[in-house]
Design a protein around this motif. Structure first.
Motif, PDB file in Angstrom:
ATOM      1  N   GLU A 134       0.812  -1.218   0.000  1.00 49.92           N
ATOM      2  CA  GLU A 134       0.000   0.000   0.000  1.00 49.92           C
ATOM      3  C   GLU A 134       0.850   1.275   0.000  1.00 49.92           C
ATOM      4  N   MET A 135       2.150   1.147   0.122  1.00 50.88           N
ATOM      5  CA  MET A 135       2.994   2.344   0.093  1.00 50.88           C
ATOM      6  C   MET A 135       2.777   3.096  -1.210  1.00 50.88           C
ATOM      7  N   SER A 136       2.743   4.424  -1.120  1.00 50.60           N
ATOM      8  CA  SER A 136       2.532   5.234  -2.317  1.00 50.60           C
ATOM      9  C   SER A 136       3.774   5.231  -3.207  1.00 50.60           C
ATOM     10  N   VAL A 137       3.547   5.475  -4.472  1.00 47.20           N
ATOM     11  CA  VAL A 137       4.661   5.582  -5.412  1.00 47.20           C
ATOM     12  C   VAL A 137       5.602   6.702  -4.981  1.00 47.20           C
ATOM     13  N   ARG A 138       5.029   7.813  -4.485  1.00 47.46           N
ATOM     14  CA  ARG A 138       5.834   8.939  -4.034  1.00 47.46           C
ATOM     15  C   ARG A 138       6.760   8.534  -2.886  1.00 47.46           C
ATOM     16  N   ALA A 139       6.203   7.801  -1.894  1.00 48.98           N
ATOM     17  CA  ALA A 139       7.001   7.366  -0.753  1.00 48.98           C
ATOM     18  C   ALA A 139       8.083   6.388  -1.195  1.00 48.98           C
ATOM     19  N   ALA A 151       9.132   5.851 -13.139  1.00 49.07           N
ATOM     20  CA  ALA A 151       9.274   6.850 -14.200  1.00 49.07           C
ATOM     21  C   ALA A 151       8.219   6.640 -15.276  1.00 49.07           C
ATOM     22  N   ASP A 152       7.987   5.379 -15.656  1.00 48.51           N
ATOM     23  CA  ASP A 152       6.969   5.084 -16.672  1.00 48.51           C
ATOM     24  C   ASP A 152       5.582   5.518 -16.195  1.00 48.51           C
ATOM     25  N   ALA A 153       5.301   5.277 -14.892  1.00 48.66           N
ATOM     26  CA  ALA A 153       3.998   5.664 -14.347  1.00 48.66           C
ATOM     27  C   ALA A 153       3.841   7.178 -14.353  1.00 48.66           C
ATOM     28  N   ASN A 154       4.881   7.903 -13.992  1.00 46.05           N
ATOM     29  CA  ASN A 154       4.814   9.368 -13.947  1.00 46.05           C
ATOM     30  C   ASN A 154       4.703   9.982 -15.332  1.00 46.05           C
ATOM     31  N   ASP A 181       3.020   8.767 -17.769  1.00 45.59           N
ATOM     32  CA  ASP A 181       1.701   8.520 -18.370  1.00 45.59           C
ATOM     33  C   ASP A 181       0.745   9.637 -17.938  1.00 45.59           C
ATOM     34  N   LEU A 182       0.904  10.807 -18.557  1.00 46.71           N
ATOM     35  CA  LEU A 182       0.206  12.022 -18.131  1.00 46.71           C
ATOM     36  C   LEU A 182      -1.303  11.958 -18.328  1.00 46.71           C
ATOM     37  N   PHE A 183      -1.773  11.094 -19.215  1.00 44.95           N
ATOM     38  CA  PHE A 183      -3.194  11.080 -19.544  1.00 44.95           C
ATOM     39  C   PHE A 183      -3.990  10.051 -18.737  1.00 44.95           C
ATOM     40  N   ASP A 184      -3.299   9.368 -17.815  1.00 44.39           N
ATOM     41  CA  ASP A 184      -3.998   8.364 -17.002  1.00 44.39           C
ATOM     42  C   ASP A 184      -4.616   9.052 -15.782  1.00 44.39           C
ATOM     43  N   THR A 185      -5.686   9.782 -16.007  1.00 41.66           N
ATOM     44  CA  THR A 185      -6.321  10.527 -14.912  1.00 41.66           C
ATOM     45  C   THR A 185      -7.177   9.633 -14.016  1.00 41.66           C
ATOM     46  N   GLY A 186      -7.358   8.376 -14.420  1.00 46.74           N
ATOM     47  CA  GLY A 186      -8.164   7.461 -13.594  1.00 46.74           C
ATOM     48  C   GLY A 186      -7.337   6.522 -12.755  1.00 46.74           C
ATOM     49  N   VAL A 187      -6.026   6.796 -12.633  1.00 45.66           N
ATOM     50  CA  VAL A 187      -5.136   5.852 -11.980  1.00 45.66           C
ATOM     51  C   VAL A 187      -5.449   5.657 -10.499  1.00 45.66           C
ATOM     52  N   LEU A 188      -5.860   6.716  -9.801  1.00 48.81           N
ATOM     53  CA  LEU A 188      -6.118   6.572  -8.366  1.00 48.81           C
ATOM     54  C   LEU A 188      -7.291   5.635  -8.102  1.00 48.81           C
ATOM     55  N   ALA A 189      -8.323   5.737  -8.938  1.00 50.83           N
ATOM     56  CA  ALA A 189      -9.465   4.842  -8.792  1.00 50.83           C
ATOM     57  C   ALA A 189      -9.094   3.420  -9.208  1.00 50.83           C
ATOM     58  N   ALA A 190      -8.370   3.316 -10.324  1.00 58.25           N
ATOM     59  CA  ALA A 190      -7.974   1.993 -10.805  1.00 58.25           C
ATOM     60  C   ALA A 190      -7.119   1.265  -9.783  1.00 58.25           C
ATOM     61  N   ALA A 191      -6.342   2.029  -9.026  1.00 60.81           N
ATOM     62  CA  ALA A 191      -5.442   1.438  -8.027  1.00 60.81           C
ATOM     63  C   ALA A 191      -6.102   1.307  -6.652  1.00 60.81           C
ATOM     64  N   ASN A 192      -7.393   1.703  -6.561  1.00 60.47           N
ATOM     65  CA  ASN A 192      -8.109   1.621  -5.283  1.00 60.47           C
ATOM     66  C   ASN A 192      -7.297   2.300  -4.173  1.00 60.47           C
ATOM     67  N   VAL A 236      -0.280  14.358  -7.357  1.00 59.32           N
ATOM     68  CA  VAL A 236      -1.449  13.607  -6.922  1.00 59.32           C
ATOM     69  C   VAL A 236      -1.460  12.164  -7.433  1.00 59.32           C
ATOM     70  N   THR A 237      -1.018  11.915  -8.665  1.00 57.16           N
ATOM     71  CA  THR A 237      -1.052  10.535  -9.181  1.00 57.16           C
ATOM     72  C   THR A 237      -0.046   9.633  -8.483  1.00 57.16           C
ATOM     73  N   THR A 238       0.970  10.252  -7.869  1.00 56.51           N
ATOM     74  CA  THR A 238       1.970   9.426  -7.181  1.00 56.51           C
ATOM     75  C   THR A 238       1.470   8.921  -5.831  1.00 56.51           C
ATOM     76  N   ALA A 239       0.226   9.231  -5.486  1.00 50.87           N
ATOM     77  CA  ALA A 239      -0.370   8.668  -4.267  1.00 50.87           C
ATOM     78  C   ALA A 239      -0.813   7.225  -4.489  1.00 50.87           C
ATOM     79  N   ALA A 240      -0.872   6.787  -5.747  1.00 46.16           N
ATOM     80  CA  ALA A 240      -1.288   5.412  -6.042  1.00 46.16           C
ATOM     81  C   ALA A 240      -0.351   4.422  -5.355  1.00 46.16           C
ATOM     82  N   PRO A 241      -0.870   3.303  -4.861  1.00 46.05           N
ATOM     83  CA  PRO A 241      -0.022   2.325  -4.168  1.00 46.05           C
ATOM     84  C   PRO A 241       0.888   1.584  -5.146  1.00 46.05           C
ATOM     85  N   VAL A 242       2.039   1.154  -4.641  1.00 47.92           N
ATOM     86  CA  VAL A 242       3.007   0.484  -5.508  1.00 47.92           C
ATOM     87  C   VAL A 242       2.488  -0.839  -6.055  1.00 47.92           C
ATOM     88  N   ARG A 243       1.523  -1.465  -5.361  1.00 47.28           N
ATOM     89  CA  ARG A 243       1.022  -2.748  -5.856  1.00 47.28           C
ATOM     90  C   ARG A 243       0.409  -2.612  -7.246  1.00 47.28           C
TER      91      ARG A 243
END
Length: 554
Positions: A89-94, A126-129, A131-142, A246-253
């Motif tokens: 559950e650790m964030s990508v940012r962390a 880096a690849d995740a960051n 992907d500028l057009f993935d505005t649904g990533v936080l929901a997709a990553a729960n 904000v998108t880097t809050a997605a969990p690493v899983r």
């Protein structure tokens, strides 16, 4: 130094170990450890424990040593980087901050039981960051609101920190006119300090708004958000920075690699690891311990700092009889009573070679020199080794020193030599449930002289009946044994201890002529009867080697 960091020194005998090989390894470990079988020095065995040795160990209540057939360096012999696993559950940012702080480009994701779940590399982030057009990533990553609060260093004004983002996209609120078409129910909206945009986002059905620039949130906005079930977060970052983060809050899983992971066990040979590492581009690889749990990572650079395994050899000094990988290990000592063979060492070692009938006799000398009395169990092991190797003093290799040592050890062990020896030899000769390969390997050694390579095995029996049964079982197996061992010649001694004679069977090119030349006998039906021959080392090997040398000189 913790016990986990102590590097064991293995004390090990020859392949296809006999009673002397096993018992000497155990007895020397006991002496080296100051009266314990557990410690820095560990007895190991290089093969199956034969029935005679099984009887001895059971009789004196000692567990067989652990198996070790290869001392080539393994992952455990290098400096593993003990980088803790991270929570899924650790964030990508962390995760990125951790990589930067500890200077590593790969993190391993583990569960509460240290089971490896996956790994994430700096390239994945880096690849995740990018992907500028993935505005649904936080929901997709729960994504949890905990991650969002941590990433944006935000304060939760309205809402539940334990909730998760399950739908919607990320939007940036600019003006009410644009937002009415842009914002959809369930979205996460980044807003400035403008009251109108905050209210508009809530009325459009946003699941959460993030108020940027450290702006205070009016009470009317709080009330409206509570009424509509909209979470409100306040962050000190401006809208641009918050939008980047904000998108880097997605969990690493959500981004971790889980399939076909390149991972190694602590027991993986270094050579195997080196080949695999050369086939992929990332630098760090997860390591699993003996129980399959994650314990750290290793890189190509770590392979350069190799700690060779340290070994002490007992009861042999022939390379052909030693465990695999010996040339990559550090030999510290050799304690033996055989001829000096083909083994080479990289530097000076303690080499004790004494012309007695058994390695255990030499070890008892060392006990006396150090003023140490073996325990009853260890005395029993040393006694058993001497009785086995000297055929209860009947072998020509036996010396008065062996016999005197055995009698002293029998006193300590509380054993009657004739009675105990008969039980031990009977156990070794028992063929019940055994196949040809098991009997063949019970005491088999490989030798070389010049270009000639050959193997000599020996089994010892108390009666004609048991010896004949063994010959009928093993004789047909000799060609297969030669192929499996990669040896062109095999000689096998079936020795009757009571009559002091040996039936010698053989296989391979010119072996019959070699036996005829060596012993001056005429073999019959593939068997050479050798009266008075009971010792492989003193009575069989010298004539065989002389005959082989004579043929090479022709």
């Amino acid at each position: 130094m913790s016990t986990e960091n102590v590097r064991h020194i293995n004390i090990i005998g020859h392949q296809n170990p006999d009673t002397d090989s096993i018992c000497s390894a155990l007895s020397y470990a006991w002496l080296k450890n100051g009266g314990s079988l557990m410690g820095k020095y560990e007895a190991r065995r290089a093969g199956h424990v034969n029935r005679e040795t099984q009887f001895v160990l059971k009789h004196f209540g000692i567990e067989p040593p652990r198996l070790c057939t290869d001392v080539s360096p393994q992952i455990k012999d290098i400096d593993i980087r003990h980088q803790p696993g991270i929570d899924a559950e650790m964030s990508v940012r962390a995760a990125w901050n951790m990589m930067r702080d500890v200077e590593i480009d790969t993190l391993c994701i583990t569960d509460a039981e240290d089971e490896l779940q996956g790994l994430i590399t700096i390239k994945d982030i880096a690849d995740a960051n990018m992907d500028l057009f993935d505005t649904g990533v936080l929901a997709a990553a729960n994504t949890s609101y905990h991650n969002l609060l941590e990433t944006l260093e935000a304060e939760l004004i309205v809402g539940d920190a334990d909730a998760r983002i399950t739908e919607g996209h990320i939007c940036i609120g600019t003006s009410p006119e644009i937002m009415e078409e842009l914002v959809k129910p369930g979205d996460l909206v980044l807003v400035s300090n403008r009251y109108e945009t905050q209210m508009c986002a809530i009325d459009c059905g946003a699941a959460a708004i993030v108020v940027c620039c450290g702006s205070a949130v009016p009470r009317t906005i709080v009330a409206r958000a509570q009424e509509k079930g909209c979470a409100v977060l306040a962050t000190p970052y401006d809208t641009y920075a918050a939008g980047r983060l904000v998108t880097t809050a997605a969990p690493v899983r959500h981004f971790m690699r889980t399939h076909d992971l390149m991972k190694f066990s602590v027991n993986t040979p270094i050579e195997d690891a080196r080949k695999i590492m050369a086939s992929v581009r990332h630098r760090y690889f997860p390591i699993l311990d003996e129980n399959g749990k994650y314990c750290g990572v290793v890189s190509r650079r770590n392979l350069l700092n190799l700690h060779r395994k340290r070994v002490i050899l007992v009861d042999h000094n022939e390379r052909t009889q030693a465990v695999d990988g010996l040339e990559q290990a550090e030999i510290l000592e050799i304690i033996d009573h055989h001829r000096i063979g083909t083994l080479e060492t990289s530097g000076p070692v303690y080499f004790r070679n004494v012309p007695v009938g058994c390695t255990a006799t030499i070890l008892y000398q060392m006990y006396q020199e150090q003023g140490v009395t073996p325990s009853q169990q260890i005395a029993g092991l040393l006694l058993s080794a001497i009785l086995s190797d000297t055929l209860m003093f009947r072998s020509p290799t036996s010396t008065p020193q062996d016999e005197a040592t055995a009698r002293a050890l029998a006193e300590i062990a509380g054993e009657d030599i004739p009675s105990y020896a008969e039980q031990m030899f009977e156990a070794g000769a028992d063929l019940t449930g055994r196949d040809a390969e098991d009997v063949f390997r019970s005491d088999f050694k490989a030798f070389s002289r010049g270009d000639a390579k050959f193997g000599v095995g020996q089994s010892i029996y108390m009666t004609d009946k048991s010896r004949a049964a063994a010959e009928a079982l093993v004789g047909p197996f000799l060609p297969e044994a030669g192929r499996r061992e990669g040896l062109p010649m095999i000689f096998y001694m079936f020795t009757d201890m009571k009559t002091q004679s040996t039936d010698l069977m053989y296989w391979g090119s010119h072996t019959e002529e070699i036996v005829r030349d060596a012993f001056g006998v005429e073999p019959k039906d593939g068997v050479a009867v050798l009266p008075g021959v009971v010792s492989r080392k003193k009575q069989l090997l010298p004539p065989l080697l002389a005959a082989l040398q004579a043929r090479q000189g022709e």
